[in-house]
Write a protein that holds these residues in place. Sequence first.
Motif, PDB file in Angstrom:
ATOM      1  N   PRO A 173       0.648  -1.331   0.069  1.00 27.50           N
ATOM      2  CA  PRO A 173      -0.045  -0.038   0.125  1.00 27.50           C
ATOM      3  C   PRO A 173       0.871   1.204   0.051  1.00 27.50           C
ATOM      4  O   PRO A 173       2.016   1.316   0.599  1.00 27.50           O
ATOM      5  CB  PRO A 173      -0.769  -0.085   1.231  1.00 27.50           C
ATOM      6  N   GLU A 401     -10.649  -9.159   6.103  1.00 29.25           N
ATOM      7  CA  GLU A 401      -9.109  -8.555   6.309  1.00 29.25           C
ATOM      8  C   GLU A 401      -8.502 -10.057   6.286  1.00 29.25           C
ATOM      9  O   GLU A 401      -7.143  -9.997   5.439  1.00 29.25           O
ATOM     10  CB  GLU A 401      -8.862  -8.112   7.836  1.00 29.25           C
ATOM     11  N   TYR A 404      -8.264 -11.015   2.287  1.00 23.85           N
ATOM     12  CA  TYR A 404      -7.331 -10.075   1.906  1.00 23.85           C
ATOM     13  C   TYR A 404      -5.778 -10.558   2.025  1.00 23.85           C
ATOM     14  O   TYR A 404      -5.095 -10.523   1.425  1.00 23.85           O
ATOM     15  CB  TYR A 404      -7.453  -8.726   2.412  1.00 23.85           C
ATOM     16  N   LYS A 415      -1.012  -5.438  -2.520  1.00 24.70           N
ATOM     17  CA  LYS A 415      -1.957  -5.068  -1.216  1.00 24.70           C
ATOM     18  C   LYS A 415      -3.252  -4.752  -1.771  1.00 24.70           C
ATOM     19  O   LYS A 415      -4.343  -5.256  -1.473  1.00 24.70           O
ATOM     20  CB  LYS A 415      -1.290  -4.084  -0.405  1.00 24.70           C
ATOM     21  N   TYR A 419      -7.138  -6.366  -1.937  1.00 24.45           N
ATOM     22  CA  TYR A 419      -8.326  -6.058  -1.434  1.00 24.45           C
ATOM     23  C   TYR A 419      -9.343  -5.910  -2.298  1.00 24.45           C
ATOM     24  O   TYR A 419     -10.607  -6.176  -2.189  1.00 24.45           O
ATOM     25  CB  TYR A 419      -8.072  -4.670  -0.897  1.00 24.45           C
ATOM     26  N   VAL A 440      -8.678  -0.707   2.324  1.00 18.67           N
ATOM     27  CA  VAL A 440      -7.091  -0.540   1.982  1.00 18.67           C
ATOM     28  C   VAL A 440      -7.292   0.555   0.945  1.00 18.67           C
ATOM     29  O   VAL A 440      -7.946   0.432   0.094  1.00 18.67           O
ATOM     30  CB  VAL A 440      -6.395  -1.647   1.317  1.00 18.67           C
ATOM     31  N   ALA A 462      -7.264   4.375   6.609  1.00 18.43           N
ATOM     32  CA  ALA A 462      -8.381   3.663   6.936  1.00 18.43           C
ATOM     33  C   ALA A 462      -9.197   4.235   7.894  1.00 18.43           C
ATOM     34  O   ALA A 462     -10.442   4.354   7.830  1.00 18.43           O
ATOM     35  CB  ALA A 462      -7.995   2.449   7.409  1.00 18.43           C
TER      36      ALA A 462
END
Length: 550
Positions: A173, A401, A404, A415, A419, A440, A462
């Motif tokens: 990310p 999560e 993910y 990442k 998501y 994300v 977030a």
Amino acid sequence: MKDGRIFAFEGPDGVGKTSLIKQLKSELELKNQSCQVVALPGNQAGSLGELVYRLHHNPGALNIKKPGPAGLQCLHLAAHVECIQEEIKPALAEGKIVLLDRYWWSTQIYGQLDGIEPKVLTAIMAASKAFWRQARPEKVFLITSPMPFKPEIEQRQWESLVAEYEALAKGQPTGRVEHITNPPNSNQALDLVLSQILPKRGRPKASKRTDRQLSFLDSNAAPPLLEIPELTPLKPTVVYKSYWEFAAKRQEVFFKRAAGLAPPWTDDPILSEYKFTNAYRASDRVSQYLIRNVIYEGAQEPEEVLFRILIFKTFNKIETWELLKQKLGEIKYSSFSFNRYNRALSEAMQRGETIYSAAYIMTSGKSAFGHDRKHSNHLELIASMMKSGLTRQVVACDSLEGLYELLSTFPTIGKFLAYQYAIDINYSTLVNFDENEFVVAGPGAENGIRKCFYDTGGLSNAQIISFMTENQEREFARFGVKFNSLWGRPLKLIDAQNLFCETDKYARVAHPEVLGVDARTRIKRKFSPIYEPISYYFPPKWGINQEIKK
């Protein structure tokens, strides 16, 4: 555990990570910051990590044969689990700053270079990341240097390691990874890391500035703020208001098009000229096709549903899906043939057709699977995912999560892409998670957040997206904006994230003086209306399809 902080240091052997961490610990302690260094696989005397380290580097001293690559990484995994429980979590509970000398990145990269079979490495990484979710670093510092400090390291090995670390970093990310150059005999790296861990207060500088754009972030002029005391600690800019106005206007366009009305659908000149996605992600043309024609059309056995989602989302292009159906018939895992799929896509490319959507950037996967063509590597990836028992693992996930994290263990799936895949799988009957569980932020959303807020008050991306979701009714009302929800379904985290991305684009024209993380000033894609009507269909578990027909 919430009181402490974790920072990880990664990079090839020979970049000076260990020396840098020792210097950093000394500097932080001089500033009255309590620190603990954790050198993985573990540095406590008599610990499992110490034993694994000795076994890895000097098995002869233990009178034991060195394990093979897969066995060795499994031992590292066991040592990491022990280290998380016995060293890291107690240090966090005491409010310490934990400095990690290596993270799970090394397990993946050295596992790849040691030739571990992809499906075996994927399984190891899935277990590893499941445990590391308990101790996720705020930031990973990727340490680089012009050349290795250790002369015994071969140049070819060095270059391979550097390339693999860079590829892995690109999939993280935005804002999670900080690249730090560590030249010999210099405090440059130390100063940069200190500035990230103990940042100085003040206004950040914009990356670029032109005569047309004088960013309020680095000008002496009064920034275009909105005075809204209730938003403390957030300090909004004028773009914040545009976020809510844009959401309402774009949703109004959606309903007019859904009703079959002729254009123009808006009097907003920016929305009329440029292409923007819908306020709700699931309303977009590609998502609608995925839900109706891919997920809920065809065999509903879990393995078949997951396979169709992976095939479609890898290319994320309706035309590619229809091409495969035309050439191969029904898309089924039970009849999947790498050679047939690969040939159909290769022939399409030879005809000059584009088989990938531009919505996501996917790495080639050559380092993991060895093919020259990207689509060949991605077909191999899908095959390895399915063979690894992914369907069973997906169904067993207990949170969005967790899904993910599972998806992010696979090569080429970064990442943000993991998501997006998780959201798409959640449209199906394989899992049933609330979209407000987890989010994300992608690069575009991060840009939008920076444009909407001059000061985020220390909140994470977030947390800010969650704030927008939780307070949507209040904020629409604050600005006198009428927002028509999706037949009673409010905006969810994925939608708020997406709206930040679209607000970033909208503000390039509406508020050119406000810059985000980058300094892009143009919206590339012009709006070209598609008059073919869409028969809207959403996941049945949402309970809104019956409302559409009214």
